[in-house]
Scaffold this motif. Structure first.
Motif, PDB file in Angstrom:
ATOM      1  N   THR A   1      29.252  95.699  73.135  1.00  0.00           N
ATOM      2  CA  THR A   1      28.093  96.504  73.547  1.00  0.00           C
ATOM      3  C   THR A   1      27.585  97.391  72.418  1.00  0.00           C
ATOM      4  O   THR A   1      26.509  97.974  72.533  1.00  0.00           O
ATOM      5  CB  THR A   1      28.459  97.387  74.755  1.00  0.00           C
ATOM      6  OG1 THR A   1      29.613  98.179  74.418  1.00  0.00           O
ATOM      7  CG2 THR A   1      28.763  96.535  75.978  1.00  0.00           C
ATOM      8  N   GLU A   2      28.334  97.497  71.324  1.00  0.00           N
ATOM      9  CA  GLU A   2      27.930  98.300  70.172  1.00  0.00           C
ATOM     10  C   GLU A   2      27.180  97.484  69.123  1.00  0.00           C
ATOM     11  O   GLU A   2      26.729  98.030  68.125  1.00  0.00           O
ATOM     12  CB  GLU A   2      29.164  98.948  69.533  1.00  0.00           C
ATOM     13  CG  GLU A   2      29.884  99.906  70.472  1.00  0.00           C
ATOM     14  CD  GLU A   2      31.230 100.364  69.930  1.00  0.00           C
ATOM     15  OE1 GLU A   2      31.729  99.795  68.934  1.00  0.00           O
ATOM     16  OE2 GLU A   2      31.802 101.279  70.534  1.00  0.00           O
ATOM     17  N   CYS A   3      27.055  96.191  69.333  1.00  0.00           N
ATOM     18  CA  CYS A   3      26.364  95.314  68.384  1.00  0.00           C
ATOM     19  C   CYS A   3      24.855  95.445  68.543  1.00  0.00           C
ATOM     20  O   CYS A   3      24.356  95.746  69.621  1.00  0.00           O
ATOM     21  CB  CYS A   3      26.782  93.858  68.604  1.00  0.00           C
ATOM     22  SG  CYS A   3      28.524  93.542  68.301  1.00  0.00           S
ATOM     23  N   ASP A   4      24.151  95.195  67.450  1.00  0.00           N
ATOM     24  CA  ASP A   4      22.689  95.187  67.474  1.00  0.00           C
ATOM     25  C   ASP A   4      22.238  93.753  67.733  1.00  0.00           C
ATOM     26  O   ASP A   4      22.435  92.873  66.905  1.00  0.00           O
ATOM     27  CB  ASP A   4      22.146  95.680  66.130  1.00  0.00           C
ATOM     28  CG  ASP A   4      20.628  95.647  66.052  1.00  0.00           C
ATOM     29  OD1 ASP A   4      19.975  95.348  67.074  1.00  0.00           O
ATOM     30  OD2 ASP A   4      20.097  95.912  64.967  1.00  0.00           O
ATOM     31  N   TRP A   5      21.653  93.539  68.896  1.00  0.00           N
ATOM     32  CA  TRP A   5      21.255  92.188  69.299  1.00  0.00           C
ATOM     33  C   TRP A   5      19.748  91.982  69.202  1.00  0.00           C
ATOM     34  O   TRP A   5      19.200  91.111  69.854  1.00  0.00           O
ATOM     35  CB  TRP A   5      21.718  91.908  70.727  1.00  0.00           C
ATOM     36  CG  TRP A   5      23.189  92.021  70.942  1.00  0.00           C
ATOM     37  CD1 TRP A   5      23.830  92.922  71.747  1.00  0.00           C
ATOM     38  CD2 TRP A   5      24.224  91.211  70.367  1.00  0.00           C
ATOM     39  NE1 TRP A   5      25.183  92.722  71.703  1.00  0.00           N
ATOM     40  CE2 TRP A   5      25.456  91.675  70.865  1.00  0.00           C
ATOM     41  CE3 TRP A   5      24.228  90.146  69.477  1.00  0.00           C
ATOM     42  CZ2 TRP A   5      26.675  91.109  70.503  1.00  0.00           C
ATOM     43  CZ3 TRP A   5      25.437  89.574  69.121  1.00  0.00           C
ATOM     44  CH2 TRP A   5      26.635  90.052  69.631  1.00  0.00           C
ATOM     45  N   THR A   6      19.050  92.774  68.385  1.00  0.00           N
ATOM     46  CA  THR A   6      17.594  92.640  68.327  1.00  0.00           C
ATOM     47  C   THR A   6      17.149  91.387  67.578  1.00  0.00           C
ATOM     48  O   THR A   6      16.095  90.847  67.874  1.00  0.00           O
ATOM     49  CB  THR A   6      16.956  93.887  67.676  1.00  0.00           C
ATOM     50  OG1 THR A   6      17.562  94.121  66.399  1.00  0.00           O
ATOM     51  CG2 THR A   6      17.126  95.100  68.560  1.00  0.00           C
ATOM     52  N   ASP A   7      17.935  90.956  66.612  1.00  0.00           N
ATOM     53  CA  ASP A   7      17.585  89.753  65.858  1.00  0.00           C
ATOM     54  C   ASP A   7      18.239  88.527  66.481  1.00  0.00           C
ATOM     55  O   ASP A   7      18.906  88.612  67.499  1.00  0.00           O
ATOM     56  CB  ASP A   7      18.044  89.897  64.403  1.00  0.00           C
ATOM     57  CG  ASP A   7      17.294  90.997  63.665  1.00  0.00           C
ATOM     58  OD1 ASP A   7      16.108  91.203  63.968  1.00  0.00           O
ATOM     59  OD2 ASP A   7      17.913  91.650  62.809  1.00  0.00           O
ATOM     60  N   GLU A   8      18.074  87.421  65.820  1.00  0.00           N
ATOM     61  CA  GLU A   8      18.732  86.191  66.249  1.00  0.00           C
ATOM     62  C   GLU A   8      20.234  86.471  66.402  1.00  0.00           C
ATOM     63  O   GLU A   8      20.844  87.073  65.522  1.00  0.00           O
ATOM     64  CB  GLU A   8      18.485  85.110  65.198  1.00  0.00           C
ATOM     65  CG  GLU A   8      18.971  83.759  65.571  1.00  0.00           C
ATOM     66  CD  GLU A   8      18.578  82.704  64.548  1.00  0.00           C
ATOM     67  OE1 GLU A   8      18.299  81.583  64.975  1.00  0.00           O
ATOM     68  OE2 GLU A   8      18.557  83.003  63.345  1.00  0.00           O
ATOM     69  N   ALA A   9      20.816  86.065  67.518  1.00  0.00           N
ATOM     70  CA  ALA A   9      22.224  86.333  67.803  1.00  0.00           C
ATOM     71  C   ALA A   9      23.052  85.071  67.607  1.00  0.00           C
ATOM     72  O   ALA A   9      22.687  84.005  68.100  1.00  0.00           O
ATOM     73  CB  ALA A   9      22.377  86.853  69.233  1.00  0.00           C
ATOM     74  N   TRP A  10      24.171  85.224  66.926  1.00  0.00           N
ATOM     75  CA  TRP A  10      25.133  84.140  66.722  1.00  0.00           C
ATOM     76  C   TRP A  10      26.481  84.623  67.227  1.00  0.00           C
ATOM     77  O   TRP A  10      27.120  85.467  66.595  1.00  0.00           O
ATOM     78  CB  TRP A  10      25.220  83.766  65.235  1.00  0.00           C
ATOM     79  CG  TRP A  10      24.022  83.024  64.757  1.00  0.00           C
ATOM     80  CD1 TRP A  10      22.795  83.548  64.446  1.00  0.00           C
ATOM     81  CD2 TRP A  10      23.924  81.619  64.555  1.00  0.00           C
ATOM     82  NE1 TRP A  10      21.949  82.544  64.058  1.00  0.00           N
ATOM     83  CE2 TRP A  10      22.606  81.354  64.110  1.00  0.00           C
ATOM     84  CE3 TRP A  10      24.810  80.557  64.706  1.00  0.00           C
ATOM     85  CZ2 TRP A  10      22.167  80.072  63.823  1.00  0.00           C
ATOM     86  CZ3 TRP A  10      24.373  79.276  64.402  1.00  0.00           C
ATOM     87  CH2 TRP A  10      23.066  79.039  63.971  1.00  0.00           C
ATOM     88  N   LEU A  11      26.916  84.139  68.380  1.00  0.00           N
ATOM     89  CA  LEU A  11      28.144  84.562  69.033  1.00  0.00           C
ATOM     90  C   LEU A  11      29.200  83.485  68.804  1.00  0.00           C
ATOM     91  O   LEU A  11      29.043  82.354  69.260  1.00  0.00           O
ATOM     92  CB  LEU A  11      27.906  84.755  70.531  1.00  0.00           C
ATOM     93  CG  LEU A  11      26.622  85.515  70.917  1.00  0.00           C
ATOM     94  CD1 LEU A  11      26.437  85.520  72.422  1.00  0.00           C
ATOM     95  CD2 LEU A  11      26.649  86.913  70.371  1.00  0.00           C
ATOM     96  N   VAL A  12      30.261  83.831  68.097  1.00  0.00           N
ATOM     97  CA  VAL A  12      31.258  82.847  67.667  1.00  0.00           C
ATOM     98  C   VAL A  12      32.569  83.073  68.424  1.00  0.00           C
ATOM     99  O   VAL A  12      33.113  84.184  68.407  1.00  0.00           O
ATOM    100  CB  VAL A  12      31.503  82.932  66.143  1.00  0.00           C
ATOM    101  CG1 VAL A  12      32.474  81.844  65.683  1.00  0.00           C
ATOM    102  CG2 VAL A  12      30.179  82.844  65.380  1.00  0.00           C
ATOM    103  N   PHE A  13      33.069  82.007  69.052  1.00  0.00           N
ATOM    104  CA  PHE A  13      34.288  82.060  69.860  1.00  0.00           C
ATOM    105  C   PHE A  13      35.279  81.028  69.362  1.00  0.00           C
ATOM    106  O   PHE A  13      34.905  79.903  69.042  1.00  0.00           O
ATOM    107  CB  PHE A  13      33.961  81.796  71.333  1.00  0.00           C
ATOM    108  CG  PHE A  13      33.034  82.828  71.906  1.00  0.00           C
ATOM    109  CD1 PHE A  13      33.537  83.948  72.556  1.00  0.00           C
ATOM    110  CD2 PHE A  13      31.657  82.693  71.776  1.00  0.00           C
ATOM    111  CE1 PHE A  13      32.682  84.907  73.072  1.00  0.00           C
ATOM    112  CE2 PHE A  13      30.792  83.652  72.279  1.00  0.00           C
ATOM    113  CZ  PHE A  13      31.309  84.763  72.932  1.00  0.00           C
TER     114      PHE A  13
END
Length: 172
Positions: free
Chosen positions: A95-107
Motif C-alpha cells: 500500500t506504500e507503493c506508487d501505482w500511478t505509472d505502469e505497474a509490474w507486479l512480480v510473484f
C-alpha cells in the motif's frame, strides 16, 4: 488488446509457477481487470493442463499473455520497468507503493517465492502483504488479486464498473 489500453497498464509476472490452479486463477483475475499476464518458465505444468483450463477456461481468449524462457530473459527485456517484487521478506507494504505509472507486479513460485539474489539486487523495489505471526505466505493467486485491486483502488478504479444493478426483494 482491449478497452483498457488507454489506462496505465497493470502487468502480472509469475516466475516459474508450479500449481496450475493458481495460474488459472491469476489468468481469470487478469482477464476481468485488463491486466497483462507474463509467465517466466519453467512452469510446473503444461499450459494445456486440465486443471489450468478448469480454473480459467472461458478467460484465456481475453488475455494478453507473454512467455519468457527464463528469469534472465525476462529481466533483459523488462528489468528497467517499474517492477515491484512481492515477498514476505520486504519491510515496505504494498500500500506504500506508487501505482500511478505502469505497474509490474512480480510473484515467485509457490514453494519458495522469488530468488534471494534477485530480491537483494532489487531490495528497493520489493513489497509485502501483511500477515499475522509466523505465517509463511498467502496463496500466490490470492496475493495477485490483493495487489491488482490495490493498484486499481489507488487509481480510483478507472475504467472499471463500480456500480451494480438494483438489488430486488426476492420475496416480491
Amino acid at each position: 488488446m482491449g478497452w483498457w489500453c488507454d489506462l496505465a497498464k497493470i502487468n502480472i509476472v509469475l516466475v516459474e509457477p508450479e500449481i496450475p490452479q493458481n495460474t488459472g486463477n491469476v489468468a481469470r483475475t487478469c482477464s476481468v481487470t485488463g491486466a497483462a499476464l507474463h509467465i517466466v518458465r519453467p512452469m510446473g505444468f503444461t499450459i494445456d493442463s486440465a486443471k489450468l483450463k478448469r480454473a480459467g477456461l472461458d478467460y484465456w481468449d481475453k488475455l494478453e499473455i507473454h512467455y519468457y524462457d527464463s528469469l534472465t530473459d525476462f529481466m533483459d527485456v523488462n528489468g528497467q520497468k517499474p517492477l515491484v517484487f512481492f515477498t514476505a521478506k520486504s519491510d515496505r507494504l504494498y500500500t506504500e507503493c506508487d501505482w500511478t505509472d505502469e505497474a509490474w507486479l512480480v510473484f515467485g513460485k509457490e514453494s519458495v517465492g522469488l530468488p534471494d539474489d534477485l530480491l537483494f539486487a532489487n531490495v528497493g523495489r520489493t513489497a509485502r502483504i501483511p500477515m499475522i505471526g509466523d505465517s509463511r505466505c498467502l496463496n500466490m493467486s490470492n496475493s495477485v488479486a490483493v495487489a491488482v485491486y490495490e493498484v486499481l483502488r489507488s487509481r480510483g478504479f478507472a475504467g472499471m464498473i463500480t456500480k451494480g444493478g438494483r438489488i430486488r426483494d426476492p420475496n416480491r
